[in-house]
Design a protein around this motif. Sequence first.
Motif, mmCIF file in Angstrom:
data_model
loop_
_atom_site.group_PDB
_atom_site.id
_atom_site.type_symbol
_atom_site.label_atom_id
_atom_site.label_comp_id
_atom_site.label_asym_id
_atom_site.label_seq_id
_atom_site.Cartn_x
_atom_site.Cartn_y
_atom_site.Cartn_z
ATOM 1 N N UNK A 213 36.572 116.541 94.716
ATOM 2 C CA UNK A 213 37.327 117.657 94.157
ATOM 3 C C UNK A 213 38.254 118.281 95.193
ATOM 4 N N UNK A 214 37.713 118.483 96.428
ATOM 5 C CA UNK A 214 38.540 119.101 97.457
ATOM 6 C C UNK A 214 39.669 118.185 97.915
ATOM 7 N N UNK A 215 39.465 116.882 97.780
ATOM 8 C CA UNK A 215 40.524 115.926 98.114
ATOM 9 C C UNK A 215 41.489 115.705 96.942
ATOM 10 N N UNK A 216 41.194 116.368 95.828
ATOM 11 C CA UNK A 216 41.992 116.222 94.604
ATOM 12 C C UNK A 216 42.025 114.769 94.134
ATOM 13 N N UNK A 217 40.852 114.128 94.224
ATOM 14 C CA UNK A 217 40.675 112.759 93.740
ATOM 15 C C UNK A 217 39.886 112.781 92.436
ATOM 16 N N UNK A 218 39.960 111.703 91.655
ATOM 17 C CA UNK A 218 39.159 111.648 90.428
ATOM 18 C C UNK A 218 37.667 111.734 90.739
ATOM 19 N N UNK A 219 36.907 112.238 89.780
ATOM 20 C CA UNK A 219 35.456 112.301 89.949
ATOM 21 C C UNK A 219 34.892 110.898 90.157
ATOM 22 N N UNK A 220 33.870 110.812 90.996
ATOM 23 C CA UNK A 220 33.235 109.523 91.284
ATOM 24 C C UNK A 220 32.361 109.127 90.088
ATOM 25 N N UNK A 221 32.377 107.866 89.683
ATOM 26 C CA UNK A 221 31.550 107.426 88.541
ATOM 27 C C UNK A 221 30.064 107.664 88.801
ATOM 28 N N UNK A 222 29.351 108.074 87.770
ATOM 29 C CA UNK A 222 27.912 108.300 87.872
ATOM 30 C C UNK A 222 27.173 107.295 87.004
ATOM 31 N N UNK A 223 26.043 106.808 87.534
ATOM 32 C CA UNK A 223 25.230 105.842 86.805
ATOM 33 C C UNK A 223 23.786 106.331 86.760
ATOM 34 N N UNK A 224 22.997 105.730 85.898
ATOM 35 C CA UNK A 224 21.596 106.125 85.776
ATOM 36 C C UNK A 224 20.800 105.651 86.986
ATOM 37 N N UNK A 225 19.643 106.258 87.168
ATOM 38 C CA UNK A 225 18.767 105.832 88.266
ATOM 39 C C UNK A 225 18.306 104.390 88.057
ATOM 40 N N UNK A 226 18.094 104.020 86.814
ATOM 41 C CA UNK A 226 17.688 102.644 86.520
ATOM 42 C C UNK A 226 18.769 101.653 86.943
ATOM 43 N N UNK A 227 20.028 101.993 86.679
ATOM 44 C CA UNK A 227 21.131 101.132 87.108
ATOM 45 C C UNK A 227 21.219 101.085 88.631
ATOM 46 N N UNK A 228 20.990 102.224 89.263
ATOM 47 C CA UNK A 228 21.052 102.284 90.726
ATOM 48 C C UNK A 228 19.991 101.385 91.351
ATOM 49 N N UNK A 229 18.814 101.344 90.759
ATOM 50 C CA UNK A 229 17.733 100.511 91.279
ATOM 51 C C UNK A 229 18.137 99.038 91.314
ATOM 52 N N UNK A 230 19.057 98.662 90.461
ATOM 53 C CA UNK A 230 19.473 97.260 90.369
ATOM 54 C C UNK A 230 20.685 96.943 91.234
ATOM 55 N N UNK A 231 21.421 97.969 91.669
ATOM 56 C CA UNK A 231 22.693 97.722 92.362
ATOM 57 C C UNK A 231 22.789 98.304 93.764
ATOM 58 N N UNK A 232 22.043 99.356 94.073
ATOM 59 C CA UNK A 232 22.141 99.983 95.389
ATOM 60 C C UNK A 232 21.412 99.141 96.437
ATOM 61 N N UNK A 233 21.822 99.301 97.698
ATOM 62 C CA UNK A 233 21.155 98.604 98.799
ATOM 63 C C UNK A 233 19.749 99.171 99.011
ATOM 64 N N UNK A 234 18.834 98.389 99.581
ATOM 65 C CA UNK A 234 17.475 98.893 99.835
ATOM 66 C C UNK A 234 17.472 100.168 100.674
ATOM 67 N N UNK A 235 18.346 100.240 101.670
ATOM 68 C CA UNK A 235 18.379 101.435 102.531
ATOM 69 C C UNK A 235 18.803 102.663 101.736
ATOM 70 N N UNK A 236 19.829 102.492 100.928
ATOM 71 C CA UNK A 236 20.302 103.624 100.131
ATOM 72 C C UNK A 236 19.245 104.057 99.129
ATOM 73 N N UNK A 237 18.570 103.101 98.541
ATOM 74 C CA UNK A 237 17.515 103.420 97.582
ATOM 75 C C UNK A 237 16.356 104.153 98.241
#
Length: 275
Positions: A213-237
Motif C-alpha cells: 500500500x505504501x509503495x502504491x502497488x497492487x495488493x499481494x494475492x492471498x491464498x488459503x493455508x491449505x494451498x500454502x502447505x502445498x506451495x511454500x518452502x519448508x523454511x517459510x512454512x
Amino acid sequence: MTTVVGTGYTGARLLRRDAAIRGISRSIPDGLDAGRVALVDLDRSTENLSGDDTLIYTVPPGGPQGDERLAAFIARLASPPHRFVYLSTTGVYGDRGGDTVVESDPLKPESERAKRRVAAETLLGDWSEQHGIDLVILRVPGIYGPGRLMLDRVRSAEPIIAEAEASPGNRIHVDDLASACLLAADAGHPAGVYNLGDGDQRSSTWFVQEVARQLELPAVPEISRQEAEQTFSPRRLSFLRESRRIDTTRARQLLGFKPRYADATDGIRASLNES
C-alpha cells in the motif's frame, strides 16, 4: 568498553548508532571506520580474544549441534566480561496456538534453529554463573527495517496466507532493537531474560499488504493455508506453523524499553524513506 560481536544487520546498526562501540566481525560494514572493527573469523580463528567490559553477541548459531561457534568464542576470551548481552529468538517458545507468552513460560522449541538457540541460552547461563557474569538474554522476534521489507515478495506478487487464516505477528524495527541492546548493556538495568517486540501484533499478511500500500502497488494475492502447505518452502512454512503473542511488559518496566515504532505502519514508512 562495549563490543558488538557480529556486524551483520543489527550489529552494523549498533555501530552506526554509538561511535564509542567497537565491533568484532569477519568483515567491515560499508561506511564504517575500519579501525572500529577487529577482523576475526569466529569459525576459523584460534587466537585468544581480548575481553571487554560488555559484549553484545549478535551472531547466529554455528555448527551441526547446539552452537559450537558461541562455545568456541567464549572459550577464547582472555577474561570474562562483566556483562554479556545475547540476542536469542522468540522462536524458543514454539507454537502456542496464538496464546501470549512471558519469559517464565517453559521453552518448547520446534525448529532446529530454535533448538540451537535454547542450547546457546543454556550454555551461556552455565558459563555466566560460573564466572559471575551479568547475562542478559533478549528474545527477539522478526526484525525489519531498511532493506528488510520483503520488497521482492511484494513486487513479484508472491502469494501470502489469507488474512483470515494468518497468525498474530511479532516484530521489531532494527532501530528499536538497537535501542533495546543499549539498554540491556547498561549495568544499571537488571540482568535476566527479556522478550522484545513492538507490541503491534497485526499479522505478517497485514505487514506485506501495508508495504504494498505504501509503495502504491497492487495488493499481494492471498491464498488459503491449505494451498500454502502445498506451495511454500519448508523454511517459510516452519514460521507460519508457529503462532504466539509475545508479552514485552518486563522489558518495558525493567529496561525502560519504549519502541519508537510501536505502530509498524510508521516503521515501514521510515524504512522505505531510508532505503
